[in-house]
Design an enzyme around this catalytic site. Structure first.
Site, short mmCIF file in Angstrom:
data_model
loop_
_atom_site.label_atom_id
_atom_site.label_comp_id
_atom_site.label_asym_id
_atom_site.label_seq_id
_atom_site.Cartn_x
_atom_site.Cartn_y
_atom_site.Cartn_z
NE ARG A 223 -4.28 -1.44 0.28
CZ ARG A 223 -4.50 -2.45 -0.58
NH1 ARG A 223 -3.63 -2.69 -1.54
NH2 ARG A 223 -5.59 -3.19 -0.48
CG HIS A 271 -3.57 -0.01 -6.42
ND1 HIS A 271 -3.68 0.62 -5.20
CD2 HIS A 271 -3.78 -1.32 -6.17
CE1 HIS A 271 -3.95 -0.27 -4.25
NE2 HIS A 271 -4.00 -1.46 -4.83
P1 NDP Z 1 -2.14 -11.36 4.77
O1 NDP Z 1 -2.87 -10.70 5.87
O2 NDP Z 1 -2.54 -12.73 4.37
O3 NDP Z 1 -0.58 -11.42 5.13
C1 NDP Z 1 0.08 -10.35 5.71
C2 NDP Z 1 1.52 -10.74 6.00
O4 NDP Z 1 2.21 -9.59 6.48
C3 NDP Z 1 1.63 -11.82 7.08
O5 NDP Z 1 2.66 -12.71 6.75
C4 NDP Z 1 2.00 -11.02 8.32
O6 NDP Z 1 2.77 -11.72 9.26
C5 NDP Z 1 2.84 -9.92 7.72
N1 NDP Z 1 2.85 -8.74 8.60
C6 NDP Z 1 1.83 -7.94 8.96
N2 NDP Z 1 2.24 -6.97 9.78
C7 NDP Z 1 3.57 -7.17 9.96
C8 NDP Z 1 4.57 -6.51 10.69
N3 NDP Z 1 4.30 -5.43 11.43
N4 NDP Z 1 5.82 -6.98 10.64
C9 NDP Z 1 6.11 -8.08 9.92
N5 NDP Z 1 5.21 -8.77 9.19
C10 NDP Z 1 3.96 -8.31 9.21
O7 NDP Z 1 -2.20 -10.35 3.53
P2 NDP Z 1 -2.23 -10.71 1.97
O8 NDP Z 1 -1.03 -11.54 1.65
O9 NDP Z 1 -3.55 -11.22 1.56
O10 NDP Z 1 -2.09 -9.25 1.33
C11 NDP Z 1 -1.00 -8.43 1.65
C12 NDP Z 1 -1.24 -7.04 1.14
O11 NDP Z 1 -1.06 -6.96 -0.26
C13 NDP Z 1 -2.65 -6.48 1.34
O12 NDP Z 1 -2.89 -6.08 2.66
C14 NDP Z 1 -2.61 -5.29 0.41
O13 NDP Z 1 -2.02 -4.20 1.08
C15 NDP Z 1 -1.67 -5.76 -0.71
N6 NDP Z 1 -2.39 -6.00 -1.96
C16 NDP Z 1 -2.06 -5.23 -3.05
C17 NDP Z 1 -2.69 -5.42 -4.26
C18 NDP Z 1 -2.29 -4.64 -5.45
O14 NDP Z 1 -2.93 -4.75 -6.51
N7 NDP Z 1 -1.22 -3.86 -5.38
C19 NDP Z 1 -3.77 -6.42 -4.42
C20 NDP Z 1 -4.03 -7.16 -3.22
C21 NDP Z 1 -3.36 -6.95 -2.04
P3 NDP Z 1 2.23 -13.05 10.00
O15 NDP Z 1 2.21 -14.12 8.94
O16 NDP Z 1 3.22 -13.32 11.03
O17 NDP Z 1 0.85 -12.71 10.50
#
Ligand code: NDP
Length: 308
Positions: A223, A271
């Site tokens: 994001r 995006h």
């Molecule tokens: P998930 O919620 O499945 O995964 C998030 C990951 O980020 C997890 O592994 C989590 O760790 C990790 N994480 C979160 N906070 C932290 C932190 N503070 N420090 C370290 N690791 C952290 O999300 P998705 O994979 O489904 O999606 C990820 C993002 O991709 C979405 O939130 C969105 O922002 C972006 N996106 C962008 C798109 C685009 O077209 N550009 C389309 C779709 C999504 P843990 O496993 O330990 O919980």
């Protein structure tokens, strides 16, 4: 009970047919034709209407029609309402394809060749193989894990970083703040697939860029507000970063006069890395309502405390 969709005309059309066929007992309504607000138990939208509870006193689930929920102000959504994001394979496939393209483009110097073409310059550079690059994926969630697995399959030395410990075959995994520095110090191409939370806002900043090896590259698909745009400009200017492929920026759209547009070492897409196809997105919501009616937790239930 009824289901209300506040989204695009295309989704309304496709979902209307899907609900009529697969969940005919749940009346399907399209904003602003909400019917009796007290009947609305499920709402699917990108940005929810104001005063959610006052408008829909019996709302049970708020669905995000996309993968993220950062567009919701969780503090304003009453705690008894479940917040559910969309997880489905079309979105994952789109993201895997985008990141494969971006990492390969960096490996094969495509940004430089695009610039050379504009200047009518024919100048070859040495080809570096995938195995010469260490790719680090920040965020090992629904998108990050398949992305890391696919990069590994393409021959990149692949590692990942998340809040908690993960175990992915052939991918070295780092966890938490304590291991972040080691992860960054051994990453040549950094791929960001983190959700936007309080903790990840501004995470891609000068300090983080400085921890990467000099001349590293960035692929940002998370994001826009995760990145400090001026710090990216400075890191590129100083040569700390050699290239950046950005699918998200802050703000969006990126203003027409922003200096990043004209940099030869930057590729910007608006995006579009991935989105939820209308058909599979609708089926995901239908299956989640069925799960809810069977007293099962919906897939994609958001942890309100974690913010993702
Ligand atoms: P998930 O919620 O499945 O995964 C998030 C990951 O980020 C997890 O592994 C989590 O760790 C990790 N994480 C979160 N906070 C932290 C932190 N503070 N420090 C370290 N690791 C952290 O999300 P998705 O994979 O489904 O999606 C990820 C993002 O991709 C979405 O939130 C969105 O922002 C972006 N996106 C962008 C798109 C685009 O077209 N550009 C389309 C779709 C999504 P843990 O496993 O330990 O919980």
């Amino acid at each position: 009970m009824s289901m209300l969709l506040k989204s695009t005309a295309e989704r309304a059309d496709v979902w209307g047919r899907l609900f009529a066929r697969y969940l005919p007992d749940v009346p399907f309504r399209v904003w602003p034709d909400i019917g009796d607000p007290a009947e609305v138990e499920y709402l699917a939208t990108w940005v929810p209407p104001e005063n959610l509870l006052e408008q829909f006193p019996n709302l049970k689930i708020l669905f995000s029609v996309g993968a993220g929920i950062d567009q919701f102000d969780l503090s304003r959504i009453p705690p008894h309402i479940q917040v559910v994001r969309t997880i489905e394979t079309g979105l994952t496939d789109g993201m895997v394809a985008y990141v494969q393209f971006a990492v390969r483009a960096i490996q094969r110097d495509m940004l430089r060749y695009i610039h050379q073409q504009r200047q009518h310059v024919w100048q070859a550079r040495p080809v570096r193989s995938a195995s010469q690059f260490r790719v680090g994926v920040m965020g090992l969630g629904q998108l990050g894990v398949p992305v890391a697995q696919s990069l590994r399959g393409m021959g990149y030395v692949t590692q990942g970083w998340a809040r908690s410990r993960h175990d992915i075959d052939g991918v070295k995994c780092f966890a938490g703040e304590a291991e972040r520095m080691e992860f960054l110090a051994t990453t040549d191409i950094l791929v960001c697939l983190l959700p936007l939370t309080v903790e990840t806002t501004g995470i891609l900043n000068r300090d983080l860029f400085a921890q990467l090896p000099r001349g590293a590259a960035l692929v940002q698909c998370g994001r826009g507000r995760q990145m400090v745009m001026d710090d990216l400009m400075a890191a590129l200017e100083e040569g700390q970063l050699a290239a950046a492929i950005l699918d998200v920026t802050d703000p969006e759209p990126l203003p027409a006069d922003h200096p990043l547009w004209d940099r030869p070492d930057v590729l910007i897409t608006p995006h579009i890395a991935s989105s939820t196809p209308a058909e599979s997105g609708g089926m995901t919501i239908i299956n989640n309502i069925r799960r809810y009616l069977n007293n099962e937790a919906p897939v994609g239930l958001v942890d309100r405390a974690m913010g993702y």
